[in-house]
Design a protein around this motif. Structure first.
Motif, PDB file in Angstrom:
ATOM      1  N   TRP A  26       0.838  -1.204   0.000  1.00 34.22           N
ATOM      2  CA  TRP A  26       0.000   0.000   0.000  1.00 34.22           C
ATOM      3  C   TRP A  26       0.874   1.255   0.000  1.00 34.22           C
ATOM      4  O   TRP A  26       0.631   2.202  -0.752  1.00 34.22           O
ATOM      5  CB  TRP A  26      -0.922   0.015   1.212  1.00 34.22           C
ATOM      6  N   GLN A  27       1.872   1.278   0.865  1.00 38.01           N
ATOM      7  CA  GLN A  27       2.751   2.442   0.952  1.00 38.01           C
ATOM      8  C   GLN A  27       3.493   2.663  -0.367  1.00 38.01           C
ATOM      9  O   GLN A  27       3.616   3.803  -0.839  1.00 38.01           O
ATOM     10  CB  GLN A  27       3.758   2.253   2.082  1.00 38.01           C
ATOM     11  N   ALA A  28       3.965   1.573  -0.974  1.00 38.93           N
ATOM     12  CA  ALA A  28       4.685   1.692  -2.247  1.00 38.93           C
ATOM     13  C   ALA A  28       3.776   2.247  -3.330  1.00 38.93           C
ATOM     14  O   ALA A  28       4.189   3.107  -4.127  1.00 38.93           O
ATOM     15  CB  ALA A  28       5.240   0.326  -2.657  1.00 38.93           C
ATOM     16  N   TRP A  29       2.537   1.777  -3.377  1.00 36.05           N
ATOM     17  CA  TRP A  29       1.610   2.256  -4.405  1.00 36.05           C
ATOM     18  C   TRP A  29       1.271   3.730  -4.195  1.00 36.05           C
ATOM     19  O   TRP A  29       1.284   4.518  -5.141  1.00 36.05           O
ATOM     20  CB  TRP A  29       0.330   1.417  -4.404  1.00 36.05           C
ATOM     21  N   PHE A  30       0.965   4.108  -2.964  1.00 37.26           N
ATOM     22  CA  PHE A  30       0.613   5.507  -2.717  1.00 37.26           C
ATOM     23  C   PHE A  30       1.789   6.438  -2.967  1.00 37.26           C
ATOM     24  O   PHE A  30       1.598   7.592  -3.377  1.00 37.26           O
ATOM     25  CB  PHE A  30       0.060   5.686  -1.300  1.00 37.26           C
ATOM     26  N   THR A  31       3.014   5.983  -2.736  1.00 37.66           N
ATOM     27  CA  THR A  31       4.195   6.792  -3.072  1.00 37.66           C
ATOM     28  C   THR A  31       4.258   7.039  -4.575  1.00 37.66           C
ATOM     29  O   THR A  31       4.519   8.167  -5.030  1.00 37.66           O
ATOM     30  CB  THR A  31       5.474   6.092  -2.597  1.00 37.66           C
ATOM     31  N   GLN A  32       3.997   5.995  -5.356  1.00 35.71           N
ATOM     32  CA  GLN A  32       3.962   6.139  -6.813  1.00 35.71           C
ATOM     33  C   GLN A  32       2.797   7.036  -7.242  1.00 35.71           C
ATOM     34  O   GLN A  32       2.951   7.896  -8.120  1.00 35.71           O
ATOM     35  CB  GLN A  32       3.810   4.761  -7.456  1.00 35.71           C
ATOM     36  N   TYR A  33       1.651   6.828  -6.618  1.00 35.92           N
ATOM     37  CA  TYR A  33       0.482   7.627  -6.993  1.00 35.92           C
ATOM     38  C   TYR A  33       0.718   9.107  -6.687  1.00 35.92           C
ATOM     39  O   TYR A  33       0.321   9.978  -7.474  1.00 35.92           O
ATOM     40  CB  TYR A  33      -0.772   7.136  -6.255  1.00 35.92           C
TER      41      TYR A  33
END
Length: 272
Positions: free
Chosen positions: A135-142
């Motif tokens: 989740w953290q990795a995706w939101f960083t990309q987003y």
């Protein structure tokens, strides 16, 4: 209630109706007439075809245009978000926003995120993960993706910025939206903000108070019939209007239909 405009398709640029607007009693906002404007070629927005389409759009009486640009991820559980060869170039988006303003149209910049692998029938509604690390990795990309366009919206004077579109499962992680995504956008963009919720999840969003508008992609199912009559469709729509108005009074935020459209075919009002 005004009847919605017909969907249009002009010179390979797909346009959809946008924008019924329900505002709080006594508030200033009024009905907005707009059209979603999308392209899936890198420089299509730079073309004379696009310029002519915008001119035709302005002549319909539209006051707003939602400029769509799309990034991608491989699957619903991929954490990498990236542009592809069919993502509109920055130059083309800046051009189309400036051209819209020259024609007297106000602009909502509306970034989208799509899946490249949809063999399992999933789509952006289903983006989600099993552990906090992903989740953290995706939101960083987003965040990188959405800030890129928020800065562009600020630089071009876009009047409205959409922070996300139909990311239904991700909105369950409201702490990321409230504590990271929205504050970060506000630091680089001074205009008004909206999120475009899917028609069946707008009542589940818990960060509306951080935004200026509630957005609904209003593809409501209206009937089970393949060819319903006009009166049935009208009655079904009025029930939906009543539902939306009740929610608006509860949240006390103006509501915009960020997308709306029905194909000219049988069963289109069953699953728009």
């Amino acid at each position: 209630m005004r009847k919605p405009n017909l969907s249009l398709s002009i010179l390979s640029l797909t346009l959809f109706c946008v924008g019924m607007f329900v505002s709080p009693a006594g508030a200033g906002p009024s009905f907005q007439k707009g059209i979603c404007y999308a392209a899936w070629e890198r420089n299509r927005y730079l073309s004379t075809h696009s310029d002519r389409s915008l001119e035709e759009l302005a002549r319909t009486g539209a006051e707003w245009v939602a400029i769509v640009t799309t990034y991608y991820q491989d699957r619903f559980d991929s954490t990498a978000i990236y542009a592809t060869e069919i993502t509109p170039s920055d130059e083309s988006i800046i051009h189309v926003i400036n051209r819209a303003h020259q024609l007297g149209l106000k602009v909502m910049l509306k970034p989208h995120l799509n899946l490249l692998d949809r063999k399992d029938g999933l789509c952006r509604l289903d983006i989600g993960f099993q552990n906090q690390h992903d989740w953290q990795a995706w939101f960083t990309q987003y965040l990188d993706f959405i800030l890129h366009y928020a800065k562009m919206a600020e630089e071009t004077g876009a009047e409205l910025f959409c922070i996300g579109t139909e990311l239904s499962f991700t909105t369950q992680k409201q702490e990321f939206w409230k504590d990271s995504i929205i504050p970060s956008i506000k630091r680089v963009y001074s205009g008004e903000l909206i999120y475009a919720a899917n028609w069946d999840t707008y009542e589940n969003i818990r960060f509306w108070n951080e935004l200026d508008y509630i957005g609904i992609d209003a593809y409501f199912s209206l009937t089970e019939k393949g060819s319903p009559d006009y009166e049935e469709i009208e009655a079904a729509w009025m029930r939906k209007v009543d539902e939306v108005e009740r929610y608006q009074k509860k949240i006390n935020k103006p509501i915009i239909f960020t997308e709306i459209g029905y194909r000219s075919c049988e069963f289109s009002a069953v699953r728009p």
